[in-house]
Design an enzyme around this catalytic site. Structure first.
Site, PDB file in Angstrom:
ATOM      1  CE  LYS A  99      37.175  40.434  40.388  1.00 10.61           C
ATOM      2  NZ  LYS A  99      37.871  40.259  39.116  1.00 10.61           N
TER       3      LYS A  99
ATOM      4  CE  LYS B 105      44.341  45.255  38.114  1.00  8.77           C
ATOM      5  NZ  LYS B 105      43.052  44.720  37.570  1.00  8.77           N
TER       6      LYS B 105
END
Length: 300
Positions: free
Chosen positions: A171, A239
């Site tokens: 991911k 992030k």
């Protein structure tokens, strides 16, 4: 089987609702937002008054939370999974998390007989709503195979990525590539517009040529409309990119393009665009050059 689902926000909410409608099991729902919980209850879920309540009665506990520290708090904090789950419970983290954090949580859960899968997702809120998201799963293959039907209740492309942490690595890399492509798209659109080509014509060319892709289309869609409303907020993308850079530091891999994109994101956040869409990286160029891609140069 009883399932606990903790975190039913923009992504977790639609995933949870699809699971409730399609999995055939009771789903206990927990979130700080009572309205978000109620939306899940309305389609057949059961509201849980606390994390401990959702966990204690569940065979499988899903978490979908914004930050790695949030997952750690739910898994290992007071009244969390480690403290409340029965032996044999499986914790599935759908969040975009650091591989090291995932492995650390799993190591803390293991002595209590709790197994873990990391299963971050990709496809955005529309994919979550339509149950078309990709789910990349890391962990014990037998545990994955046993629970595959649960993943298929809310995702279309369920991919076993490898050992624990592999889902998170996949991911992070996917998002890093997408964000770097977005930064490149912002530069290209501004270059073309500043050189005098009609942005709509340039868009038509790129969409029909080798420069096309998801990242490009996302930036062009937003920039040509001047609509920066968030599909995926820049703060969250920042992030995720930070996780990629942290992973690179751990294993000694240079990421010059990712570092530059991360700095572009930092500039955009510094200009107050953190709550806007990730594609608002483009606004750094627009502010610096005092022109918008979709229009003429600004006065002054």
């Amino acid at each position: 089987m009883k399932i606990g689902f903790i975190g039913v926000g923009n992504m977790g909410g639609p995933m949870c609702r699809n699971m409730i409608k399609n999995c055939g099991h009771e789903v206990l729902v927990c979130d700080r937002d009572a309205v978000a919980v109620e939306r899940c209850v309305a389609v057949g879920g059961t509201g849980a008054g606390s994390i401990a309540e959702a966990v204690a009665e569940s065979d499988v506990v899903f978490t979908s939370l914004p930050m790695p520290k949030d997952v750690e708090a739910v898994a290992l904090g007071e009244g969390g999974i480690a403290a409340s789950a029965r032996q044999g419970t499986v914790h599935v983290d759908l969040s975009t998390n650091a591989p090291a954090m995932v492995r650390g949580i799993a190591a803390a859960l293991a002595p209590k007989g709790i197994k873990m899968l990391d299963a971050p997702v990709s496809g955005g809120t529309s994919g979550a709503e339509n149950a078309t998201i990709a789910i990349m799963v890391g962990g014990d293959r037998a545990v994955f195979d046993e629970h595959r039907a649960l993943f298929e209740s809310f995702g279309k492309n369920v991919i076993y990525a490898g050992d624990l942490g592999a889902g998170s690595v996949a991911k992070i890399v996917n998002n890093m590539v997408a964000f770097c492509n977005m930064a490149s798209a912002a530069e290209g659109l501004m270059l073309g517009a500043s050189a005098g080509i009609d942005p709509d014509v340039l868009n038509q060319v790129i969409r029909s040529s080798s420069g096309d892709g998801f990242g490009y289309r996302a930036v062009a869609h937003k920039a040509l409309r001047g609509d920066w409303s968030p599909t995926f907020a820049l703060d969250l993308a920042y992030k995720d990119m930070h996780l990629a850079l942290e992973l690179a530091d751990e294993i000694g891999i240079p990421l010059p393009l990712a570092a530059q994109t991360h700095n572009l994101m930092r500039m955009a956040r510094g200009s107050g665009y953190g709550g806007d869409d990730t594609t608002a990286m483009m606004r750094v160029y627009e502010d610096t050059l005092q022109r918008e891609v979709r229009g003429k140069p600004r006065d002054g």
